[in-house]
Scaffold this motif. Sequence first.
Motif, PDB file in Angstrom:
ATOM      1  N   PRO A  28     -15.894  -0.586   4.851  1.00 41.43           N
ATOM      2  CA  PRO A  28     -15.140   0.435   4.101  1.00 41.43           C
ATOM      3  C   PRO A  28     -15.611   1.863   4.352  1.00 41.43           C
ATOM      4  O   PRO A  28     -14.845   2.806   4.164  1.00 41.43           O
ATOM      5  CB  PRO A  28     -15.366   0.031   2.638  1.00 41.43           C
ATOM      6  N   ASP A  29     -16.872   2.028   4.774  1.00 41.86           N
ATOM      7  CA  ASP A  29     -17.390   3.374   5.044  1.00 41.86           C
ATOM      8  C   ASP A  29     -16.805   3.962   6.324  1.00 41.86           C
ATOM      9  O   ASP A  29     -16.978   5.149   6.597  1.00 41.86           O
ATOM     10  CB  ASP A  29     -18.917   3.348   5.142  1.00 41.86           C
ATOM     11  N   PHE A  30     -16.115   3.129   7.098  1.00 38.82           N
ATOM     12  CA  PHE A  30     -15.494   3.582   8.339  1.00 38.82           C
ATOM     13  C   PHE A  30     -13.991   3.287   8.338  1.00 38.82           C
ATOM     14  O   PHE A  30     -13.405   2.946   9.353  1.00 38.82           O
ATOM     15  CB  PHE A  30     -16.175   2.941   9.545  1.00 38.82           C
ATOM     16  N   MET A  31     -13.383   3.410   7.168  1.00 43.69           N
ATOM     17  CA  MET A  31     -11.939   3.294   7.034  1.00 43.69           C
ATOM     18  C   MET A  31     -11.356   4.672   6.734  1.00 43.69           C
ATOM     19  O   MET A  31     -11.960   5.472   6.029  1.00 43.69           O
ATOM     20  CB  MET A  31     -11.572   2.362   5.856  1.00 43.69           C
ATOM     21  N   GLY A  32     -10.151   4.928   7.261  1.00 42.98           N
ATOM     22  CA  GLY A  32      -9.421   6.122   6.872  1.00 42.98           C
ATOM     23  C   GLY A  32      -8.791   5.907   5.509  1.00 42.98           C
ATOM     24  O   GLY A  32      -8.826   4.796   4.953  1.00 42.98           O
ATOM     25  N   SER A  33      -8.186   6.941   4.954  1.00 38.10           N
ATOM     26  CA  SER A  33      -7.656   6.841   3.589  1.00 38.10           C
ATOM     27  C   SER A  33      -6.554   5.786   3.473  1.00 38.10           C
ATOM     28  O   SER A  33      -6.497   5.058   2.480  1.00 38.10           O
ATOM     29  CB  SER A  33      -7.130   8.204   3.127  1.00 38.10           C
ATOM     30  N   THR A  34      -5.694   5.661   4.470  1.00 36.62           N
ATOM     31  CA  THR A  34      -4.608   4.680   4.421  1.00 36.62           C
ATOM     32  C   THR A  34      -5.156   3.258   4.389  1.00 36.62           C
ATOM     33  O   THR A  34      -4.705   2.413   3.607  1.00 36.62           O
ATOM     34  CB  THR A  34      -3.671   4.845   5.630  1.00 36.62           C
ATOM     35  N   GLU A  35      -6.133   3.002   5.224  1.00 35.09           N
ATOM     36  CA  GLU A  35      -6.763   1.679   5.266  1.00 35.09           C
ATOM     37  C   GLU A  35      -7.514   1.399   3.974  1.00 35.09           C
ATOM     38  O   GLU A  35      -7.493   0.272   3.454  1.00 35.09           O
ATOM     39  CB  GLU A  35      -7.710   1.597   6.474  1.00 35.09           C
ATOM     40  N   LEU A  36      -8.173   2.409   3.443  1.00 38.51           N
ATOM     41  CA  LEU A  36      -8.899   2.261   2.181  1.00 38.51           C
ATOM     42  C   LEU A  36      -7.952   1.910   1.040  1.00 38.51           C
ATOM     43  O   LEU A  36      -8.238   1.033   0.218  1.00 38.51           O
ATOM     44  CB  LEU A  36      -9.669   3.543   1.852  1.00 38.51           C
ATOM     45  N   VAL A  37      -6.805   2.593   0.986  1.00 36.60           N
ATOM     46  CA  VAL A  37      -5.841   2.341  -0.085  1.00 36.60           C
ATOM     47  C   VAL A  37      -5.316   0.914  -0.016  1.00 36.60           C
ATOM     48  O   VAL A  37      -5.178   0.238  -1.045  1.00 36.60           O
ATOM     49  CB  VAL A  37      -4.676   3.351  -0.012  1.00 36.60           C
ATOM     50  N   ALA A  38      -5.046   0.417   1.177  1.00 38.92           N
ATOM     51  CA  ALA A  38      -4.567  -0.956   1.334  1.00 38.92           C
ATOM     52  C   ALA A  38      -5.605  -1.948   0.822  1.00 38.92           C
ATOM     53  O   ALA A  38      -5.271  -2.931   0.149  1.00 38.92           O
ATOM     54  CB  ALA A  38      -4.247  -1.240   2.800  1.00 38.92           C
ATOM     55  N   ASN A  39      -6.874  -1.683   1.121  1.00 41.65           N
ATOM     56  CA  ASN A  39      -7.942  -2.585   0.668  1.00 41.65           C
ATOM     57  C   ASN A  39      -8.214  -2.442  -0.823  1.00 41.65           C
ATOM     58  O   ASN A  39      -8.556  -3.423  -1.487  1.00 41.65           O
ATOM     59  CB  ASN A  39      -9.207  -2.328   1.483  1.00 41.65           C
ATOM     60  N   LEU A  40      -8.047  -1.235  -1.350  1.00 45.60           N
ATOM     61  CA  LEU A  40      -8.203  -1.053  -2.794  1.00 45.60           C
ATOM     62  C   LEU A  40      -7.156  -1.871  -3.536  1.00 45.60           C
ATOM     63  O   LEU A  40      -7.455  -2.509  -4.556  1.00 45.60           O
ATOM     64  CB  LEU A  40      -8.069   0.434  -3.150  1.00 45.60           C
ATOM     65  N   PHE A  41      -5.931  -1.871  -3.021  1.00 47.53           N
ATOM     66  CA  PHE A  41      -4.867  -2.656  -3.639  1.00 47.53           C
ATOM     67  C   PHE A  41      -5.193  -4.148  -3.567  1.00 47.53           C
ATOM     68  O   PHE A  41      -5.001  -4.888  -4.538  1.00 47.53           O
ATOM     69  CB  PHE A  41      -3.540  -2.353  -2.951  1.00 47.53           C
TER      70      PHE A  41
END
Length: 285
Positions: free
Chosen positions: A197-210
Motif C-alpha cells: 500500500p505504501d507504493f500505490m497511487g490514490s486510485t489503487e489505494l481507494v480500490a483497496n480501501l473499498f
Amino acid sequence: MPKLEAIEYQTFEEIKQTTKNGLEFWFARDLQKTLLYTEWRNFHKVIDRAMLACKNSGFEVDEHFVEVNKTIKMPKTAKKQVIDYSLSRYACYLIVQNGDPRKEIIALGQTYFAIQTRRQELADTFNNLDEDNKRLVVRGNIKQWNQLLAEAAHNAGVITEDEFAIFQNAGYMSLYGGLTVADIHRKKGLKKKEKIPDFMGSTELVANLFRISQTEEKLDLEHATSAIEANNIHYQIAEKIRKAMIEMGTTLPENLPTPEKSIQVIEREEIKKLRNSKTKLMLDE
C-alpha cells in the motif's frame, strides 16, 4: 455484548440535531450531560477554551458557536431562561479536545468527533488535493480499516499468521486478477520490507480501501465462524469490486502505475514543508 465505544458513539449520535437544510449540530447542554459535566459553569469554561482555539485556528467563532436562549423547567412549574449554544461538529471537536482528559467519555468523544470532522473535511477537500496528499489521506484510512479488518477476521477464526496471510491473499488475488501478495510485491519492484500500500497511487489505494472496509462489514454481518468462510467473503467482495471496475471501463489495479515515491518519503516531505512554513498557528495550550 456491544463495545463500550459503540455505546458511547451511539450516545453522541442520539443527541445530534439536524436543521431543515440537513446540517448537523449539537446543543451544548446536551453535550454537557453526555460528557458527564454536572455543573454548567465548569462546562462553560471548556466552551470558552474551545472558542479561543477556534479563533486561533483562523475560524469565525460565531459560525461554530451560536448562542441561543433556552427555557428550562424549574420546581413548582416555574420556568427559567438559560444560555445554550448550537455547536457545529468542529465546535464539538474543540470542546472534547479541551475537556477533562481523565474522563473516559472525553477520550471517546475525541475519537468520535475527530472521525466525523475528518470525514467532512475529506468530502469537502479531497478532490482539491494533489496526488501526493491524496495518497497520504487514503493510506491513513487504510491503516485504520486494516486494524478493524484484522479484528473482524480474528473473530471469524483467522488466528495464526499463516491463516491471516492466506486471508490477505484471497482479497488481493481476487482484486488483482489472480496475483498474490508476493506477485504484486515483485511486479512493483519492492524491497523485502516495503509494504504494497505504501507504493500505490490514490486510485489503487481507494480500490483497496473499498475492498477492506466492505470485507470488514460483511464479516460482521455474516457472522463468519471459520477461516475458510472469512477467506471466501474476502474473495467475493474483491471479485465484485473488480467486476464493477471492468464494467465501468476503469484501469484494473494490476495495470495502474507504481509511484516512484513511497508514502514515507511523501510524509517526510510534507512535514518538512510544515516546519518551514512561515504561517504558524497559535495553539491554545
